[in-house]
Design a protein around this motif. Structure first.
Motif, PDB file in Angstrom:
ATOM      1  N   VAL A 113       2.295   9.737  13.413  1.00  0.00           N
ATOM      2  CA  VAL A 113       2.965  10.185  12.187  1.00  0.00           C
ATOM      3  C   VAL A 113       3.201   8.996  11.256  1.00  0.00           C
ATOM      4  O   VAL A 113       2.972   9.089  10.044  1.00  0.00           O
ATOM      5  N   ALA A 114       3.655   7.872  11.818  1.00  0.00           N
ATOM      6  CA  ALA A 114       3.886   6.684  11.002  1.00  0.00           C
ATOM      7  C   ALA A 114       2.582   6.193  10.362  1.00  0.00           C
ATOM      8  O   ALA A 114       2.569   5.773   9.197  1.00  0.00           O
ATOM      9  N   PHE A 115       1.487   6.251  11.118  1.00  0.00           N
ATOM     10  CA  PHE A 115       0.186   5.841  10.597  1.00  0.00           C
ATOM     11  C   PHE A 115      -0.246   6.753   9.451  1.00  0.00           C
ATOM     12  O   PHE A 115      -0.770   6.287   8.435  1.00  0.00           O
ATOM     13  N   ALA A 116       0.000   8.054   9.608  1.00  0.00           N
ATOM     14  CA  ALA A 116      -0.315   9.006   8.536  1.00  0.00           C
ATOM     15  C   ALA A 116       0.530   8.732   7.299  1.00  0.00           C
ATOM     16  O   ALA A 116       0.031   8.790   6.164  1.00  0.00           O
ATOM     17  N   GLU A 117       1.816   8.429   7.499  1.00  0.00           N
ATOM     18  CA  GLU A 117       2.679   8.116   6.361  1.00  0.00           C
ATOM     19  C   GLU A 117       2.228   6.831   5.662  1.00  0.00           C
ATOM     20  O   GLU A 117       2.261   6.739   4.432  1.00  0.00           O
ATOM     21  N   LEU A 118       1.805   5.848   6.444  1.00  0.00           N
ATOM     22  CA  LEU A 118       1.341   4.591   5.872  1.00  0.00           C
ATOM     23  C   LEU A 118       0.102   4.794   5.017  1.00  0.00           C
ATOM     24  O   LEU A 118      -0.014   4.240   3.915  1.00  0.00           O
ATOM     25  N   LYS A 119      -0.839   5.605   5.492  1.00  0.00           N
ATOM     26  CA  LYS A 119      -2.120   5.781   4.809  1.00  0.00           C
ATOM     27  C   LYS A 119      -2.110   6.893   3.756  1.00  0.00           C
ATOM     28  O   LYS A 119      -2.778   6.794   2.726  1.00  0.00           O
ATOM     29  N   LEU A 120      -1.342   7.957   4.030  1.00  0.00           N
ATOM     30  CA  LEU A 120      -1.440   9.157   3.190  1.00  0.00           C
ATOM     31  C   LEU A 120      -0.110   9.642   2.613  1.00  0.00           C
ATOM     32  O   LEU A 120      -0.107  10.436   1.678  1.00  0.00           O
ATOM     33  N   GLY A 121       1.012   9.209   3.186  1.00  0.00           N
ATOM     34  CA  GLY A 121       2.307   9.757   2.810  1.00  0.00           C
ATOM     35  C   GLY A 121       3.111   8.849   1.902  1.00  0.00           C
ATOM     36  O   GLY A 121       2.754   8.634   0.737  1.00  0.00           O
ATOM     37  N   CYS A 122       4.178   8.278   2.432  1.00  0.00           N
ATOM     38  CA  CYS A 122       5.058   7.460   1.593  1.00  0.00           C
ATOM     39  C   CYS A 122       4.399   6.160   1.151  1.00  0.00           C
ATOM     40  O   CYS A 122       4.735   5.611   0.107  1.00  0.00           O
ATOM     41  N   LYS A 123       3.455   5.638   1.968  1.00  0.00           N
ATOM     42  CA  LYS A 123       2.654   4.450   1.642  1.00  0.00           C
ATOM     43  C   LYS A 123       3.500   3.214   1.352  1.00  0.00           C
ATOM     44  O   LYS A 123       3.072   2.313   0.617  1.00  0.00           O
TER      45      LYS A 123
END
Length: 271
Positions: A105-115
């Motif tokens: 989830v953190a990886f998704a946020e880093l790449k696609l979410g809050c960045k």
């Protein structure tokens, strides 16, 4: 890019998706079976149903400690010491990656979410998981870092055992004779429901503020099944957390805006 089959294995639900170019083409959520044998069979069944000739690999998000594809510790599922990577690779003959679910989830946020470059993810569901991003990179320490659900809050009891939905279900069954979710308690608006909400949001406040006081992140992003509880519950958590902030500014506490971040984040490990 070839498609990826991604599995998000949770204590309550198991999710599977077919993902290509960071887009979810197919998605399914089912209840997680109870026994080890049933869970393993369900994982194989779901992957079988999503398998196509050009699938590049299988990505698995697991709620616990993972090392070299082996589940070393998993509080809410009977899969300890299961080499899920080898089992899937032997069965389907394609590459497999296995990662902690909160890290996904953190990886998704880093790449696609809050960045953002410095932020914390908390996955709030049957258990409580944590993902830590520092200077734009996922922090794992010696390999197991980020288990924020296991910070100690009260008389030797950790964040997860006090505030996860697994305990909420037990509390509401004892109080009301049936399982209830936070959004149901909010709608009830009576003394008994309010008492439970105050207790749990109090623990969320203590846990989240403790994490903020340690890391001073740009934001804390909340994900998992509890995100269905909506803004009123989030505001209660923010208010509770503010009581324990050490710093003069308030760190934003946000719901994740990503849909199905667990499977998305798992798939990103193939990029």
């Amino acid at each position: 890019m070839k498609p990826i089959i991604a599995i998000d294995l949770g204590g309550t639900n198991i999710r599977v998706a077919l993902i290509k170019n960071r887009k979810i083409l197919k998605y399914l959520k089912e209840k997680t079976p109870k026994t080890s044998k049933e869970i393993k069979a369900k994982i194989f069944e779901l992957v079988d149903n999503y398998m196509f000739k050009d699938v590049k690999g299988i990505a698995v998000a697991v709620p616990g400690l993972v090392e070299d594809g082996i589940i070393k510790g998993i509080p809410n599922l009977p899969l300890k010491n299961y080499n899920i990577k080898k089992a899937l690779r032997d069965r389907f003959k394609i590459p497999v990656v296995v990662k902690n679910d909160a890290d996904c989830v953190a990886f998704a946020e880093l790449k696609l979410g809050c960045k953002k470059r410095n932020f914390i993810v908390l996955t709030l569901g049957t258990g409580i998981g944590g993902g830590v991003v520092i200077d734009g990179k996922l922090y794992r320490g010696g390999g197991y870092g980020g288990e924020l659900g296991h910070i100690i809050l009260d008389h030797g009891k950790d964040f997860e055992s006090l505030a996860a939905s697994k305990r909420l279900r037990n509390v509401t069954v004892k109080e009301f004779g049936e399982q209830k979710l936070f959004n149901e308690l909010i709608k009830m608006r009576n003394r008994r429901a309010n008492k439970i909400l105050e207790e749990f949001t109090g623990y969320y406040g203590q846990g989240i503020a403790s994490i903020i006081n340690c890391f001073d992140p740009e934001a804390v992003v909340l994900a998992g099944g509890i995100s269905e509880c909506g803004d009123k519950f989030l505001e209660m958590v923010r208010k509770s957390s503010a009581k324990y902030f050490y710093f003069p500014r308030k760190t934003p506490i946000l719901w994740s805006k990503l849909k199905h971040p667990g499977v998305l984040g798992a798939s990103l490990y193939f990029e």
